[in-house]
Scaffold this motif. Structure first.
Motif, PDB file in Angstrom:
ATOM      1  N   ASN A   1     -19.270   9.748 -19.931  1.00  0.00           N
ATOM      2  CA  ASN A   1     -19.466  11.018 -20.637  1.00  0.00           C
ATOM      3  C   ASN A   1     -18.221  11.428 -21.416  1.00  0.00           C
ATOM      4  OD1 ASN A   1     -18.126  11.450 -18.154  1.00  0.00           O
ATOM      5  ND2 ASN A   1     -18.704  13.598 -18.132  1.00  0.00           N
ATOM      6  N   ARG A   2     -17.058  10.896 -21.007  1.00  0.00           N
ATOM      7  CA  ARG A   2     -15.808  11.181 -21.746  1.00  0.00           C
ATOM      8  C   ARG A   2     -15.307   9.959 -22.511  1.00  0.00           C
ATOM      9  NH1 ARG A   2     -11.247  13.984 -18.545  1.00  0.00           N
ATOM     10  NH2 ARG A   2     -11.613  12.503 -16.838  1.00  0.00           N
ATOM     11  N   ARG A   3     -16.067   8.876 -22.454  1.00  0.00           N
ATOM     12  CA  ARG A   3     -15.668   7.600 -23.072  1.00  0.00           C
ATOM     13  C   ARG A   3     -14.242   7.240 -22.677  1.00  0.00           C
ATOM     14  NH1 ARG A   3     -18.290   7.152 -29.036  1.00  0.00           N
ATOM     15  NH2 ARG A   3     -17.521   5.037 -28.784  1.00  0.00           N
ATOM     16  N   LEU A   4     -14.014   7.348 -21.359  1.00  0.00           N
ATOM     17  CA  LEU A   4     -12.693   7.152 -20.777  1.00  0.00           C
ATOM     18  C   LEU A   4     -12.746   6.063 -19.718  1.00  0.00           C
ATOM     19  CD1 LEU A   4      -9.733   8.178 -20.145  1.00  0.00           C
ATOM     20  CD2 LEU A   4     -10.814   9.686 -18.456  1.00  0.00           C
ATOM     21  N   GLY A   5     -11.770   5.164 -19.760  1.00  0.00           N
ATOM     22  CA  GLY A   5     -11.602   4.174 -18.705  1.00  0.00           C
ATOM     23  C   GLY A   5     -10.294   4.413 -17.969  1.00  0.00           C
ATOM     24  N   THR A   6     -10.258   4.023 -16.694  1.00  0.00           N
ATOM     25  CA  THR A   6      -9.053   4.185 -15.883  1.00  0.00           C
ATOM     26  C   THR A   6      -8.683   2.851 -15.261  1.00  0.00           C
ATOM     27  OG1 THR A   6      -9.657   6.475 -15.375  1.00  0.00           O
ATOM     28  CG2 THR A   6      -7.975   5.451 -13.996  1.00  0.00           C
ATOM     29  N   LEU A   7      -7.437   2.438 -15.443  1.00  0.00           N
ATOM     30  CA  LEU A   7      -6.953   1.166 -14.916  1.00  0.00           C
ATOM     31  C   LEU A   7      -6.460   1.304 -13.485  1.00  0.00           C
ATOM     32  CD1 LEU A   7      -4.778  -0.116 -17.904  1.00  0.00           C
ATOM     33  CD2 LEU A   7      -7.101  -0.816 -17.315  1.00  0.00           C
ATOM     34  N   GLY A   8      -6.661   0.229 -12.706  1.00  0.00           N
ATOM     35  CA  GLY A   8      -6.097   0.152 -11.360  1.00  0.00           C
ATOM     36  C   GLY A   8      -5.644  -1.269 -11.082  1.00  0.00           C
ATOM     37  N   LEU A   9      -4.673  -1.417 -10.162  1.00  0.00           N
ATOM     38  CA  LEU A   9      -4.133  -2.746  -9.854  1.00  0.00           C
ATOM     39  C   LEU A   9      -3.368  -2.722  -8.551  1.00  0.00           C
ATOM     40  CD1 LEU A   9      -3.253  -5.709 -10.803  1.00  0.00           C
ATOM     41  CD2 LEU A   9      -1.202  -4.589 -11.705  1.00  0.00           C
ATOM     42  N   TRP A  10      -3.540  -3.769  -7.747  1.00  0.00           N
ATOM     43  CA  TRP A  10      -2.560  -4.084  -6.706  1.00  0.00           C
ATOM     44  C   TRP A  10      -2.429  -5.599  -6.638  1.00  0.00           C
ATOM     45  CZ3 TRP A  10      -3.441  -7.094  -2.376  1.00  0.00           C
ATOM     46  CH2 TRP A  10      -4.777  -7.317  -2.023  1.00  0.00           C
ATOM     47  N   LEU A  11      -1.211  -6.055  -6.357  1.00  0.00           N
ATOM     48  CA  LEU A  11      -0.924  -7.484  -6.294  1.00  0.00           C
ATOM     49  C   LEU A  11      -0.184  -7.825  -5.010  1.00  0.00           C
ATOM     50  CD1 LEU A  11       0.429  -8.076  -9.931  1.00  0.00           C
ATOM     51  CD2 LEU A  11      -1.814  -8.774  -9.038  1.00  0.00           C
ATOM     52  N   THR A  39       0.802  -1.229   0.000  1.00  0.00           N
ATOM     53  CA  THR A  39       0.000   0.000   0.000  1.00  0.00           C
ATOM     54  C   THR A  39       0.832   1.275   0.000  1.00  0.00           C
ATOM     55  OG1 THR A  39      -0.155  -0.044   2.424  1.00  0.00           O
ATOM     56  CG2 THR A  39      -1.922  -1.133   1.182  1.00  0.00           C
ATOM     57  N   GLU A  40       2.149   1.162  -0.144  1.00  0.00           N
ATOM     58  CA  GLU A  40       3.011   2.342  -0.031  1.00  0.00           C
ATOM     59  C   GLU A  40       2.642   3.435  -1.018  1.00  0.00           C
ATOM     60  OE1 GLU A  40       7.767   3.541   0.059  1.00  0.00           O
ATOM     61  OE2 GLU A  40       7.161   1.487  -0.465  1.00  0.00           O
ATOM     62  N   TYR A  41       2.279   3.052  -2.236  1.00  0.00           N
ATOM     63  CA  TYR A  41       2.052   4.043  -3.282  1.00  0.00           C
ATOM     64  C   TYR A  41       0.614   4.069  -3.795  1.00  0.00           C
ATOM     65  CZ  TYR A  41       7.165   4.063  -3.491  1.00  0.00           C
ATOM     66  OH  TYR A  41       8.491   4.162  -3.192  1.00  0.00           O
ATOM     67  N   ILE A  42      -0.306   3.445  -3.095  1.00  0.00           N
ATOM     68  CA  ILE A  42      -1.684   3.427  -3.577  1.00  0.00           C
ATOM     69  C   ILE A  42      -2.589   4.173  -2.608  1.00  0.00           C
ATOM     70  CG2 ILE A  42      -1.459   1.378  -4.999  1.00  0.00           C
ATOM     71  CD1 ILE A  42      -2.479  -0.311  -2.816  1.00  0.00           C
TER      72      ILE A  42
END
Length: 209
Positions: free
Chosen positions: A99-109, A41-44
């Motif tokens: 409304n912007r037809r935009l997706g945003t990626l996220g991930l933690w493992l 979690t240091e950078y999220i």
């Protein structure tokens, strides 16, 4: 049929819809006592969960976003032959701004899965979801400027899929404790992705039966 597939399969990973049934798996690896949680979690921008109720409330939000079409969150499970095969390995998702037809990626493992190229593999799968099924125009991803591991992983797949670095955004991310941090943002457009991958689609969507 849901907007989002229940399962997304790649060569080495299964991305399975995150639901209330994942409560105890998620709490085990996202709680304050989880292995390597400080590094994870240091950078999220979320804090380790203090109680199972916190995890349950998070899952309720995730399920509401899924039902409303505002986002798809998946549990990452390595396939047979991979480290932690079949186990809960973290979460990934695609947030939606229709409304912007935009997706945003996220991930933690979980830490045992770091450094194996899984970030790029699941990014390829979610890009296929975003552009082929959901007809988005652009997918964006960001990382903390100090997170060199994420930078390397993101730069590698952004370059592979024809995207670009957008820039260093100041005070872009707000954290649970109220603090803010800068971010470095990248984006991949639908036409860039299609030109880069051609007909090579190493991903399978599985819908609810």
């Amino acid at each position: 049929m849901s907007l989002f597939p229940e399962t997304v399969e790649t060569e080495r990973l299964r991305l399975e819809r995150l639901t209330a049934g994942d409560l105890w798996d998620l709490y085990e690896y996202a709680s304050t006592d989880a292995p390597d949680i400080d590094e994870v979690t240091e950078y999220i921008n979320w804090n380790p969960h203090e109680t199972p109720k916190e995890t349950r409330d998070f899952l309720a939000t995730v399920e509401s976003q899924w039902a409303d079409g505002d986002g798809a969150t998946y549990a990452v499970r390595p396939r047979d032959g991979e480290p932690l095969a079949g186990e809960f390995g973290g979460t990934t998702g695609l947030g939606m701004e229709w409304n912007r037809r935009l997706g945003t990626l996220g991930l933690w493992l979980r830490k045992p899965l770091w450094g194996r190229g899984y970030s790029g593999e699941r990014a390829g799968a979610l890009l296929a979801l975003a552009f082929e099924r959901l007809d988005l125009d652009v997918v964006a991803v960001s990382h903390d400027p100090e997170n060199d591991a994420s930078r390397r992983a993101i730069e590698k797949y952004v370059d592979r899929f024809g995207g670009r670095k957008e820039g260093h955004l100041r005070n872009d991310l707000q954290f649970a404790d109220g603090s803010v941090r800068d971010s470095v943002r990248y984006s991949i457009a639908s036409e860039e992705w299609r030109e880069a991958v051609g007909e090579d689609r190493d991903v399978r969507f599985v819908d609810e039966q």
